[in-house]
Design a protein around this motif. Structure first.
Motif, PDB file in Angstrom:
ATOM      1  N   TRP A  19      46.552  37.520  44.004  1.00 36.57           N
ATOM      2  CA  TRP A  19      45.506  37.736  42.502  1.00 36.57           C
ATOM      3  C   TRP A  19      43.982  38.213  42.961  1.00 36.57           C
ATOM      4  CZ3 TRP A  19      48.070  38.578  38.083  1.00 36.57           C
ATOM      5  CH2 TRP A  19      49.322  38.089  37.884  1.00 36.57           C
ATOM      6  N   TYR A  20      43.511  37.312  43.914  1.00 32.53           N
ATOM      7  CA  TYR A  20      42.273  37.633  44.259  1.00 32.53           C
ATOM      8  C   TYR A  20      42.011  36.928  45.679  1.00 32.53           C
ATOM      9  CZ  TYR A  20      37.080  38.005  43.930  1.00 32.53           C
ATOM     10  OH  TYR A  20      35.946  38.491  44.190  1.00 32.53           O
ATOM     11  N   PRO A  21      41.778  37.858  46.730  1.00 26.12           N
ATOM     12  CA  PRO A  21      41.714  37.564  48.041  1.00 26.12           C
ATOM     13  C   PRO A  21      40.416  36.585  48.441  1.00 26.12           C
ATOM     14  CG  PRO A  21      41.703  39.643  48.087  1.00 26.12           C
ATOM     15  CD  PRO A  21      41.740  39.273  46.714  1.00 26.12           C
ATOM     16  N   GLY A  22      39.213  37.016  47.558  1.00 25.79           N
ATOM     17  CA  GLY A  22      37.870  36.448  48.024  1.00 25.79           C
ATOM     18  C   GLY A  22      37.610  36.864  49.374  1.00 25.79           C
ATOM     19  N   ASP A  23      36.883  35.879  50.246  1.00 26.08           N
ATOM     20  CA  ASP A  23      36.320  36.333  51.631  1.00 26.08           C
ATOM     21  C   ASP A  23      37.446  36.859  52.385  1.00 26.08           C
ATOM     22  OD1 ASP A  23      33.914  36.201  50.450  1.00 26.08           O
ATOM     23  OD2 ASP A  23      33.669  33.981  51.001  1.00 26.08           O
ATOM     24  N   ALA A  24      38.421  36.483  52.157  1.00 24.81           N
ATOM     25  CA  ALA A  24      39.614  36.682  52.929  1.00 24.81           C
ATOM     26  C   ALA A  24      39.978  38.210  53.127  1.00 24.81           C
ATOM     27  CB  ALA A  24      41.173  36.104  52.575  1.00 24.81           C
TER      28      ALA A  24
END
Length: 245
Positions: free
Chosen positions: A91-96
């Motif tokens: 849904w939202y990987p962020g810093d990954a």
């Protein structure tokens, strides 16, 4: 950890957060807030969310409280802290995956100025509750400008979704819905439930229907479907349901 969502099922951003909590398997308590009755401006709610808007999130992490408003910020936080990081990063990987996150952020930022800006539901509720002699005036003076304002955004969404050749359409282009899909689809499903047609936007229509039929979205959407049906049944003669084709 204890999580409470302060929200209302007729609020588009509230439903987006509620759906995400369910998608991520995060246990939470749902506290309904009477936003139409002014409850967001009471002292107790202002302590929860100084912005005086819904949704709002309260998290008690072993004695360390977090109070958070604004649905986009809440959803990013939930994805960053969910126990199931494999699921959350879809849904939202962020810093990954900064590039994919940036694509999602792009559509989340676009949402406010191009879809949320033309929210019609409060006027539809007023239409539903007002005298017949005033209904056509509400349509012509309040709803029509919002419909006209929304049309360029629908055209942009249609063009973007039409370029996706494989898999389930999603705004980030990789087949899995994201926070942006949740935010924008909840916004537009509000008027689809009332009966607005999207004949000129077949890709948008298919995408909206696919998002609405996800099990958790369907469960959360029962109230808006019922409200939309009631408005449509009582006011279809006064609504320009073909405004979008």
């Amino acid at each position: 950890m204890t999580i409470t969502l302060y929200a209302h099922r007729l609020s588009q951003p509230s439903r987006a957060v509620d759906i995400l909590l369910r998608e991520l398997g995060i246990e939470h308590t749902f506290h309904e807030v009477d936003f139409a009755g002014g409850e967001t401006h009471t002292d107790w709610f202002t302590h929860i969310n100084a912005l005086q808007t819904i949704p709002a999130l309260w998290v008690d992490n072993h004695g360390t409280p977090l109070y958070l408003g604004e649905s986009h910020a809440i959803m990013r936080y939930l994805c960053r802290t969910a126990a199931d990081q494999e699921g959350a990063q879809r849904w939202y990987p962020g810093d990954a995956d900064p590039a994919r996150s940036a694509r999602i952020d792009q559509w989340l930022d676009w949402h406010h100025g191009n879809v949320r800006r033309y929210d019609m539901f409060h006027h539809l509720m007023n239409l539903h509750q007002t005298l017949p002699m005033l209904k056509r005036e509400i349509q012509s003076t309040l709803l029509t400008p919002l419909q006209d304002g929304l049309t360029p955004g629908l055209a942009m969404l249609e063009a973007h979704l039409s370029r996706q050749q494989q898999g389930t359409p999603a705004l980030a282009g990789d087949g899995h819905p994201t926070l942006a899909d949740l935010a924008i689809s909840c916004e537009l499903h509000q008027i689809m439930a009332v009966g607005y047609r999207f004949k000129n936007y077949p890709h948008v229509k298919a995408w909206l229907e696919a998002m609405a039929e996800r099990p958790h979205a369907h469960a959360v959407g029962d109230r808006i479907r019922a409200q939309g049906h009631e408005i449509r049944e009582q006011n279809s003669d006064y609504l320009a349901l073909d405004a979008f084709g």
